[in-house]
Structure formats: structure tokens, C-alpha cells
Design a protein around this motif. Sequence first.
Motif, PDB file in Angstrom:
ATOM      1  N   PHE A 224       2.284   4.602 -29.040  1.00  0.00           N
ATOM      2  CA  PHE A 224       2.849   3.313 -28.549  1.00  0.00           C
ATOM      3  C   PHE A 224       3.448   2.712 -29.513  1.00  0.00           C
ATOM      4  CE2 PHE A 224      -1.173   4.127 -26.092  1.00  0.00           C
ATOM      5  CZ  PHE A 224      -0.624   4.563 -24.772  1.00  0.00           C
ATOM      6  N   TRP A 225       3.574   2.920 -30.752  1.00  0.00           N
ATOM      7  CA  TRP A 225       4.404   2.216 -31.868  1.00  0.00           C
ATOM      8  C   TRP A 225       5.762   2.836 -31.947  1.00  0.00           C
ATOM      9  CZ3 TRP A 225       0.928   0.347 -36.210  1.00  0.00           C
ATOM     10  CH2 TRP A 225       0.167  -0.838 -35.871  1.00  0.00           C
ATOM     11  N   PRO A 226       6.691   2.340 -32.227  1.00  0.00           N
ATOM     12  CA  PRO A 226       7.095   0.720 -31.763  1.00  0.00           C
ATOM     13  C   PRO A 226       6.860   0.455 -30.204  1.00  0.00           C
ATOM     14  CG  PRO A 226       9.247   1.927 -32.128  1.00  0.00           C
ATOM     15  CD  PRO A 226       8.388   2.885 -32.410  1.00  0.00           C
ATOM     16  N   GLY A 227       6.325  -0.432 -30.017  1.00  0.00           N
ATOM     17  CA  GLY A 227       6.121  -1.089 -28.671  1.00  0.00           C
ATOM     18  C   GLY A 227       5.165  -2.041 -28.555  1.00  0.00           C
ATOM     19  N   ALA A 228       4.804  -2.468 -27.364  1.00  0.00           N
ATOM     20  CA  ALA A 228       3.852  -3.549 -26.737  1.00  0.00           C
ATOM     21  C   ALA A 228       2.484  -3.591 -26.921  1.00  0.00           C
ATOM     22  CB  ALA A 228       4.469  -3.885 -25.314  1.00  0.00           C
ATOM     23  N   LEU A 229       1.886  -2.924 -28.185  1.00  0.00           N
ATOM     24  CA  LEU A 229       0.698  -2.797 -28.535  1.00  0.00           C
ATOM     25  C   LEU A 229       0.174  -3.440 -29.865  1.00  0.00           C
ATOM     26  CD1 LEU A 229      -2.227  -1.546 -27.890  1.00  0.00           C
ATOM     27  CD2 LEU A 229      -1.455   0.407 -29.392  1.00  0.00           C
ATOM     28  N   SER A 230      -0.605  -4.308 -29.831  1.00  0.00           N
ATOM     29  CA  SER A 230      -1.022  -4.644 -31.160  1.00  0.00           C
ATOM     30  C   SER A 230      -2.665  -4.241 -31.260  1.00  0.00           C
ATOM     31  CB  SER A 230      -1.169  -6.376 -31.275  1.00  0.00           C
ATOM     32  OG  SER A 230       0.047  -6.750 -31.110  1.00  0.00           O
ATOM     33  N   LEU A 231      -2.723  -3.803 -32.704  1.00  0.00           N
ATOM     34  CA  LEU A 231      -4.157  -3.475 -33.007  1.00  0.00           C
ATOM     35  C   LEU A 231      -4.526  -4.153 -34.084  1.00  0.00           C
ATOM     36  CD1 LEU A 231      -3.082   0.460 -33.782  1.00  0.00           C
ATOM     37  CD2 LEU A 231      -4.117  -0.526 -31.809  1.00  0.00           C
ATOM     38  N   VAL A 232      -6.043  -4.571 -33.823  1.00  0.00           N
ATOM     39  CA  VAL A 232      -6.832  -5.240 -34.900  1.00  0.00           C
ATOM     40  C   VAL A 232      -7.724  -4.332 -35.492  1.00  0.00           C
ATOM     41  CG1 VAL A 232      -8.712  -6.956 -34.827  1.00  0.00           C
ATOM     42  CG2 VAL A 232      -6.975  -7.118 -33.290  1.00  0.00           C
ATOM     43  N   LEU A 233      -7.411  -4.398 -36.842  1.00  0.00           N
ATOM     44  CA  LEU A 233      -8.028  -3.249 -37.706  1.00  0.00           C
ATOM     45  C   LEU A 233      -8.860  -4.165 -38.685  1.00  0.00           C
ATOM     46  CD1 LEU A 233      -5.029  -1.154 -38.654  1.00  0.00           C
ATOM     47  CD2 LEU A 233      -6.745  -0.787 -36.726  1.00  0.00           C
ATOM     48  N   PRO A 234      -9.831  -3.425 -39.381  1.00  0.00           N
ATOM     49  CA  PRO A 234     -10.471  -4.147 -40.543  1.00  0.00           C
ATOM     50  C   PRO A 234      -9.210  -4.818 -41.484  1.00  0.00           C
ATOM     51  CG  PRO A 234     -11.680  -2.145 -39.955  1.00  0.00           C
ATOM     52  CD  PRO A 234     -10.432  -2.108 -39.335  1.00  0.00           C
TER      53      PRO A 234
ATOM     54  N   THR B   9     -11.761  -1.789 -28.271  1.00  0.00           N
ATOM     55  CA  THR B   9     -11.924  -3.107 -27.274  1.00  0.00           C
ATOM     56  C   THR B   9     -10.836  -3.452 -26.783  1.00  0.00           C
ATOM     57  OG1 THR B   9     -14.045  -3.457 -28.271  1.00  0.00           O
ATOM     58  CG2 THR B   9     -13.467  -4.971 -26.926  1.00  0.00           C
ATOM     59  N   LEU B  10     -10.493  -3.675 -25.364  1.00  0.00           N
ATOM     60  CA  LEU B  10      -9.516  -4.500 -25.056  1.00  0.00           C
ATOM     61  C   LEU B  10      -9.602  -5.940 -25.190  1.00  0.00           C
ATOM     62  CD1 LEU B  10      -6.837  -4.285 -23.249  1.00  0.00           C
ATOM     63  CD2 LEU B  10      -8.187  -4.666 -21.327  1.00  0.00           C
ATOM     64  N   LEU B  11      -8.977  -6.356 -26.030  1.00  0.00           N
ATOM     65  CA  LEU B  11      -8.943  -7.687 -26.406  1.00  0.00           C
ATOM     66  C   LEU B  11      -8.002  -8.623 -25.651  1.00  0.00           C
ATOM     67  CD1 LEU B  11      -9.255  -7.754 -30.386  1.00  0.00           C
ATOM     68  CD2 LEU B  11     -11.190  -8.017 -28.664  1.00  0.00           C
ATOM     69  N   ARG B  12      -7.055  -8.339 -25.225  1.00  0.00           N
ATOM     70  CA  ARG B  12      -5.944  -8.992 -24.316  1.00  0.00           C
ATOM     71  C   ARG B  12      -5.188  -7.869 -23.299  1.00  0.00           C
ATOM     72  NH1 ARG B  12      -1.311 -12.473 -26.831  1.00  0.00           N
ATOM     73  NH2 ARG B  12      -0.219 -10.696 -27.290  1.00  0.00           N
ATOM     74  N   PRO B  13      -5.232  -7.850 -22.199  1.00  0.00           N
ATOM     75  CA  PRO B  13      -4.399  -7.057 -21.566  1.00  0.00           C
ATOM     76  C   PRO B  13      -2.910  -7.325 -21.611  1.00  0.00           C
ATOM     77  CG  PRO B  13      -5.410  -8.679 -19.754  1.00  0.00           C
ATOM     78  CD  PRO B  13      -5.922  -8.871 -21.240  1.00  0.00           C
ATOM     79  N   GLY B  14      -1.962  -6.614 -21.503  1.00  0.00           N
ATOM     80  CA  GLY B  14      -0.636  -6.812 -21.892  1.00  0.00           C
ATOM     81  C   GLY B  14       0.409  -6.014 -21.382  1.00  0.00           C
ATOM     82  N   GLY B  15       1.304  -5.868 -22.147  1.00  0.00           N
ATOM     83  CA  GLY B  15       2.572  -5.093 -21.865  1.00  0.00           C
ATOM     84  C   GLY B  15       2.404  -3.439 -21.482  1.00  0.00           C
ATOM     85  N   ILE B  16       1.273  -2.923 -22.208  1.00  0.00           N
ATOM     86  CA  ILE B  16       1.047  -1.777 -21.902  1.00  0.00           C
ATOM     87  C   ILE B  16      -0.434  -1.633 -21.277  1.00  0.00           C
ATOM     88  CG2 ILE B  16       0.451   0.502 -23.080  1.00  0.00           C
ATOM     89  CD1 ILE B  16       2.430  -0.288 -25.216  1.00  0.00           C
ATOM     90  N   SER B  17      -0.305  -0.872 -20.184  1.00  0.00           N
ATOM     91  CA  SER B  17      -1.836  -0.912 -19.181  1.00  0.00           C
ATOM     92  C   SER B  17      -2.807  -0.306 -20.045  1.00  0.00           C
ATOM     93  CB  SER B  17      -1.483  -0.098 -18.138  1.00  0.00           C
ATOM     94  OG  SER B  17      -1.314   0.924 -17.938  1.00  0.00           O
ATOM     95  N   ALA B  18      -3.899  -0.857 -19.596  1.00  0.00           N
ATOM     96  CA  ALA B  18      -5.231  -0.120 -20.278  1.00  0.00           C
ATOM     97  C   ALA B  18      -5.454   1.543 -19.841  1.00  0.00           C
ATOM     98  CB  ALA B  18      -6.314  -0.739 -19.663  1.00  0.00           C
ATOM     99  N   GLU B  19      -5.031   1.690 -18.704  1.00  0.00           N
ATOM    100  CA  GLU B  19      -5.039   3.002 -18.220  1.00  0.00           C
ATOM    101  C   GLU B  19      -4.399   3.844 -18.879  1.00  0.00           C
ATOM    102  OE1 GLU B  19      -4.577   0.518 -16.209  1.00  0.00           O
ATOM    103  OE2 GLU B  19      -4.828   1.054 -14.174  1.00  0.00           O
ATOM    104  N   ASP B  20      -2.857   3.527 -19.633  1.00  0.00           N
ATOM    105  CA  ASP B  20      -2.038   4.353 -20.321  1.00  0.00           C
ATOM    106  C   ASP B  20      -2.715   4.487 -21.767  1.00  0.00           C
ATOM    107  OD1 ASP B  20      -0.493   4.594 -18.412  1.00  0.00           O
ATOM    108  OD2 ASP B  20       1.237   3.148 -19.150  1.00  0.00           O
ATOM    109  N   ILE B  21      -3.408   3.306 -22.361  1.00  0.00           N
ATOM    110  CA  ILE B  21      -4.134   3.407 -23.554  1.00  0.00           C
ATOM    111  C   ILE B  21      -5.176   4.374 -23.577  1.00  0.00           C
ATOM    112  CG2 ILE B  21      -5.462   2.210 -25.223  1.00  0.00           C
ATOM    113  CD1 ILE B  21      -3.400  -0.284 -24.387  1.00  0.00           C
ATOM    114  N   GLU B  22      -6.121   4.416 -22.355  1.00  0.00           N
ATOM    115  CA  GLU B  22      -7.312   5.140 -22.174  1.00  0.00           C
ATOM    116  C   GLU B  22      -6.768   6.697 -22.016  1.00  0.00           C
ATOM    117  OE1 GLU B  22      -8.993   3.061 -19.047  1.00  0.00           O
ATOM    118  OE2 GLU B  22     -10.374   1.903 -20.351  1.00  0.00           O
TER     119      GLU B  22
END
Length: 313
Positions: free
Chosen positions: A91-101, A192-205
Motif C-alpha cells: 500500500f505504500w506510497p498510499g493512503a495507509l499509516s502504520l503505527v509501529l513501536p 488493529t484498525l485504529l481509524r478507517p480511511g482511504g484504503i478499505s479494511a477488506e483490502d488490507i485484510e
Amino acid sequence: MTDPAPLILSASPCDLARAATLLAKGALVAFPTETVYGVGADARDGHAVAAIYTAKGRPAFNPLIVHVPDAATAQRYGVWSDMAEALSTAFWPGALSLVLPLRKDHGLSGLVTAGLESVALRVPAHPAAHALLHAFGGPVAAPSANPSGRISPTTADHVLHGLGHKVAAILDDGPCAVGLESTIVGLTGQPTLLRPGGISAEDIEAVMKTPLQSAEHGRISAPGQLASHYAPRASLRLNVTQPRAGEVFLGFGEMSCDLNLSAHGDLAEAAANLFDHLHRLDATERAIAVAPVPDTGLGVAINDRLTRAAAPR
Ligand code: TXA
Ligand code: MG
């Protein structure tokens, strides 16, 4: 003394260089991404990051997304994993943000992460955002370029009206194509889905091959999770089939209305129009009624924003 009006810059190489110089000096620069316009600052510079919070009137507990030009740069700040590799590749570059340690040697201002042990990272696809990140050569903290709690900006004009003189420059490269903020996936534990947004959860799953967990109820780890957010000044009513006298009507699908998110019932088109249409209807200073939007694919993120815009304040 009032601040000077912001410089309005284009996406020309010369203007991109000016924007990068302003960032390097610790100034705030609003710029387009494919999701929404962001207000950016050098993520390593505490003064500059503090100015973002002041300009937006943002509660200090809300951490910011760090924008980087590529996944290799993201790995300097966040602890990488197989899942981070899989999702960033897809999904990068694109409408996904990843929360990492957060890595120990991150070098980011503590204000960016609001003191958390994690960091949100994003590689935007918009060519102007990408060119600006390259020209600047450092991490850029950038929330959406709107006053905290208000409608997000999808044009330079929205930024000018919302933040105006509080930013040094606005890079204008037209309306945002996606129109909804990035989807935020937490990878500090179970994905975990922290915020739904520009890429659907289905596409990520589909890439993860496992379901995303839903965010812990009631815990504020993203301001998009505050009950009232994205709010117009007037009240907003959802799932309306028959607007009341005096209301302006935001439609979806073939119907008679004041503005239509998508006359064809196309959810991607509706997402791209959502914030702009809300800005326009808000300017009428009348109550807003919104037609039902299907709760599938991008409709989940659209309904998420609408529900928060309608929430009691
Ligand atoms: O599309 C977008 O994501 C836009 C563009 C400009 O990139 N940015 C954006 O930023 O929407 P903002 O600040 O409006 O929303 C960032 C979200 C917030 O909900 C924040 O709480 C969450 O990211 N966030 C940031 N760091 C986090 C962290 N370490 N853990 C959990 N959530 C985090
Ligand atoms: Mg925002």
C-alpha cells in the motif's frame, strides 16, 4: 500584530524548494497529499511541532503522523516487522499509516508521538508531497490542515479559510483525489484498525490474510476516535430520506438534493467529495441532512466521519 498572509506556492520545482527551505527553518507548510491537505513541520524540531498544535488548537494528547519518502526511511523511526513489510509493500506510497513501536534512536520530537512508545508513519503517493519530502530530506509531522475538530481540508482554499495566517505557506496542487484521511493500522501488537480511511479494511485484510482487530472501545489513541470530530458549525442529521424544511440535503445515489456525494452511487467518488461538500453546505449556515451511505468498503470510513460530524459536541 497579525501574522502575514501565507505564501501560496505551486508544485513547481522552484516553489517546492521554497517550501522545503521554510520547513528547514522551522516554519509550518501546508501541502497536499492524495488523502487530505496536511500542515507540516520538521518532526525533529520541537518548536516547529508545537506550532502545529497551536495552529490547530489541537489537544496535546493527540500524536501526529510522520511523513517520509519511502519505507527505508520509515525504518529509521519505527521497529520493522514482517507485517510492516507486507503492508508497506502492498500500500505504500498510499493512503495507509502504520503505527509501529518507536525506535530508541528515533530523534523525533517527543511532541510528535505525544509521549507514546509508538509512532505513526506514512509514505504519501501525491507527487507534490513526495517531491517536498525528497527536497526537505527529513521526517515531516503533518496532521490534517484544519482547526482541530472541524471538517478536514481537501483543497488549498479550505486550508486558507481554516488556518489562514497560522501557516507560512500553502502548497496548492488542486483537490485531493482520495478525500478521506489515511487508514491507520496499529502494528504494536495484534494488527488493529485504529481509524478507517482511504484504503478499505477488506483490502488490507486480503494482504494480511487474517482479520484486523477493532480498536479498544473508548480508548483515545486517535483524535478521529473522539466522539465529536470533523464537525461543521451547523447540526448534521444522518440517514435522512426526507429532509426537513430549512435543511440543506447532501445526497448519495440518484435523488433530488442540494449536493450529491455521488449521483452514480460510487463510494470512491463520494469519499473524494465528502469534505468539500460538507465545507460548501456548512457555508450556508443551515442545518445539514445526509442521505444514507452504504456501510461497505470506503462507505465504512465515510460513515465513520459523518457519525462523528453529527455527534453531540
Ligand atoms: O491522511 C492522513 O492521514 C492525513 C494526511 C495529512 O497525511 N493526516 C491526518 O492526520 O489525518 P491527523 O493528525 O488528522 O490524524 C492522525 C491520526 C490521529 O488520529 C492520531 O491520534 C493518530 O493518527 N496517531 C498518530 N500517532 C499515533 C500513535 N502512535 N498511536 C495511535 N494513533 C496515532
Ligand atoms: Mg484530522
